[in-house]
Design a protein around this motif. Structure first.
Motif, PDB file in Angstrom:
ATOM      1  N   VAL A 140       0.831  -1.209   0.000  1.00  0.00           N
ATOM      2  CA  VAL A 140       0.000   0.000   0.000  1.00  0.00           C
ATOM      3  C   VAL A 140       0.863   1.255   0.000  1.00  0.00           C
ATOM      4  O   VAL A 140       0.609   2.204  -0.758  1.00  0.00           O
ATOM      5  CB  VAL A 140      -0.960  -0.006   1.207  1.00  0.00           C
ATOM      6  N   VAL A 143       2.263   2.051  -3.220  1.00  0.00           N
ATOM      7  CA  VAL A 143       1.317   2.677  -4.143  1.00  0.00           C
ATOM      8  C   VAL A 143       1.310   4.182  -3.901  1.00  0.00           C
ATOM      9  O   VAL A 143       1.436   4.986  -4.825  1.00  0.00           O
ATOM     10  CB  VAL A 143      -0.111   2.117  -3.951  1.00  0.00           C
ATOM     11  N   LEU A 144       1.175   4.553  -2.633  1.00  0.00           N
ATOM     12  CA  LEU A 144       0.980   5.964  -2.287  1.00  0.00           C
ATOM     13  C   LEU A 144       2.232   6.806  -2.512  1.00  0.00           C
ATOM     14  O   LEU A 144       2.131   7.955  -2.969  1.00  0.00           O
ATOM     15  CB  LEU A 144       0.521   6.074  -0.838  1.00  0.00           C
ATOM     16  N   THR A 162      -2.868   6.725  -8.122  1.00  0.00           N
ATOM     17  CA  THR A 162      -3.092   5.572  -7.242  1.00  0.00           C
ATOM     18  C   THR A 162      -3.854   4.479  -7.978  1.00  0.00           C
ATOM     19  O   THR A 162      -3.510   3.292  -7.902  1.00  0.00           O
ATOM     20  CB  THR A 162      -3.877   6.000  -5.981  1.00  0.00           C
ATOM     21  N   PHE A 166      -2.379   0.807  -8.914  1.00  0.00           N
ATOM     22  CA  PHE A 166      -3.119  -0.375  -8.441  1.00  0.00           C
ATOM     23  C   PHE A 166      -3.456  -1.296  -9.612  1.00  0.00           C
ATOM     24  O   PHE A 166      -3.365  -2.526  -9.505  1.00  0.00           O
ATOM     25  CB  PHE A 166      -4.394   0.029  -7.707  1.00  0.00           C
ATOM     26  N   SER A 375      -5.492   2.053   1.751  1.00  0.00           N
ATOM     27  CA  SER A 375      -4.941   3.279   1.161  1.00  0.00           C
ATOM     28  C   SER A 375      -5.741   4.517   1.544  1.00  0.00           C
ATOM     29  O   SER A 375      -5.267   5.639   1.388  1.00  0.00           O
ATOM     30  CB  SER A 375      -4.873   3.149  -0.368  1.00  0.00           C
ATOM     31  N   TYR A 376      -6.968   4.322   2.054  1.00  0.00           N
ATOM     32  CA  TYR A 376      -7.803   5.453   2.483  1.00  0.00           C
ATOM     33  C   TYR A 376      -7.798   5.631   3.999  1.00  0.00           C
ATOM     34  O   TYR A 376      -8.477   6.501   4.520  1.00  0.00           O
ATOM     35  CB  TYR A 376      -9.243   5.253   2.008  1.00  0.00           C
TER      36      TYR A 376
END
Length: 476
Positions: A140, A143-144, A162, A166, A375-376
């Protein structure tokens, strides 16, 4: 610059001298079939050329760690270079070699299975949970972090990048390893090579030099007065020693054609990562006038701000953009294989064959749903434990390798000594850090050393008991 060249020379010399010694202790068998041949499935077990396997291994293990870690480590002063060089040769590369070669000997098994085989089922189950948590966090964050860098470069929303990253990760996780990873990594490798060489050449042609003339290797120069022990050994992981690598080495253990290539693929890739770490540590030590000046830059935007400022200043806007793209490549090429490793660990855990794409998707879809949800979520508090968890994983892998060597009557101290050292580091850090027990450093160090000794005693007792049980079974 002379110190950088000396450090690189030591790393390369370590590969040829100590790496050869480690290889001789392990004893590769060139005539023995590797998992790429004995378990070939066209998906995860695919024989590939040795040079490509080395490149993929390097990009798998080299996330943002060998860039951000050495930048943060440079705040301590030139002493950071000593940990990169000697940590890489005597701990990190040894760790990576055995995590790869023990997987080869176990038919390409993932790290929890390898650990369980040598340290017992209880440790196996712990490592299953520990490794999956580690890989999901890495996946994760990888990704960020590149999404943020790409957003800064292009002015596009982070959310869009993002989603793009993904989507790439999903493909790279489920398709055969030689179809995407095996094909795009040479391009990524070219960017990495450009970034590494151009930046160090740019530094050599500039008027920057080590602060304190680079001679003070024994002084802690951290402007925040953070202690060298144990923080330096947690701060600089990738580039010196990183447990994350133990989750990645089995991927290439499934693609290697011959056991004799293990030193080049596993030990050699770690030496390559050590060179990347040295480049960024040298840039951190040289580009700014003092540790305080670099810390001020990081206060405005973290290590990513240092990367952007150094790259554009040394190479101009165009070269700087290409260099930043080279930095972006590293987390992407570790994030995709982090999720791939997680898929294979789950597959081993539930005993689900992965040749059919439907069965791969059966694991991948819920895994990416969890990743997308994470991710949130603000998991900064959890992420503070990553440095400790990463090095704790490295300690467990080194103890595993030591158990293997001890049982086979080989010189286990090449793994036992770094396992002892890193156990003391991890226990001391957990006792001292605010995210741990917050004890004073002296008390924490006593606890760390005592804890490492206790683990060593437990290790020797457990290995001998297991040997006795095996001997009894053979006689029955």
């Amino acid at each position: 610059m002379i110190w950088f060249l000396i450090a690189c020379g030591l790393l390369i010399g370590g590969y040829f001298v100590y790496g050869a010694f480690v290889e001789r202790v392990f004893g590769p068998k060139p005539a023995r079939a590797t998992p790429a041949a004995s378990h070939a499935d066209g998906v995860d077990y695919v024989e590939m050329p040795t040079a490509k396997v080395w490149l993929i291994q390097l990009l798998n293990i080299a996330g943002i760690g060998p860039i951000f870690g050495p930048i943060l480590g440079a705040l301590y002063g030139p002493v950071a270079m000593l940990w990169i060089v000697f940590g890489c040769i005597f701990a990190g590369a040894v760790h990576d070699y055995f995590s790869g070669m023990l997987s080869v000997r176990a038919g390409g098994a993932s790290v929890p299975s390898v650990v369980g085989q040598h340290l017992g089922n209880v440790v196996r189950q712990f490592m299953n949970a520990f490794a999956l948590l580690l890989l999901m966090l890495v996946g994760v964050v990888f990704v960020l972090s590149p999404a943020g860098l790409l957003a800064n470069l292009t002015g596009t929303e982070v959310a869009i990048w993002t989603a793009v990253i993904f989507a790439y990760y999903i493909l790279a996780t489920v398709v055969p390893v030689d179809k995407i990873i095996g094909r795009v990594y040479p391009f990524f490798g070219a960017l990495l090579l450009f970034m590494s060489i151009s930046l160090i050449v740019g530094l050599a042609l500039s008027d920057h030099s080590f602060y304190s003339a680079g001679l003070d290797f024994g002084t802690n120069m951290h402007p925040g007065e953070l202690p060298l022990w144990p923080l330096l050994f947690i701060t600089i992981a990738c580039g010196a020693l990183s447990g994350f690598h133990a989750t990645q080495s089995p991927l290439m253990a499934r693609c290697m054609a011959n056991e004799k290539h293990g030193r080049f693929v596993f030990y050699g890739a770690m030496i390559g990562e050590g060179v990347i770490a040295l480049i960024w540590c040298t840039l951190g030590l040289s580009f700014y006038d003092s540790p305080a000046a670099m810390q001020a830059t990081m206060a405005a935007g973290g290590p990513a701000k240092v990367v952007h400022e150094v790259s554009t200043s040394l190479l101009g806007m165009t070269g700087g953009v290409l260099a930043v793209l080279g930095v972006i490549v590293l987390p992407i090429t570790s994030g995709d294989t982090a999720f791939r490793s997680a898929r294979l660990i789950v597959a081993e855990l539930i005993k689900l064959p992965q040749k059919a794409i439907g069965k791969r998707m059966l694991i991948a879809v819920p895994m990416f749903a969890v990743g997308l949800a994470l991710s949130y979520v603000d998991f900064n508090v959890i992420w503070r434990y990553f440095g400790w968890a990463n090095q704790a994983t490295a300690s467990i892998m080194l103890w595993t390798a030591a158990a293997y060597l001890m049982r086979h009557g080989k010189f286990h101290w090449i793994c036992t000594v770094p396992a002892l050292f890193m156990s003391a580091v991890c226990i001391t850090y957990l006792a001292n850090a605010p995210i741990g027990f917050g004890l004073d450093l002296t008390t924490s160090t006593v606890i760390g050393v005592a804890g490492a000794i206790a683990l060593a005693v437990l290790f020797f007792v457990k290995v001998r008991r297991c040997d006795a049980a095996i001997a009894a079974e053979q006689q029955a």
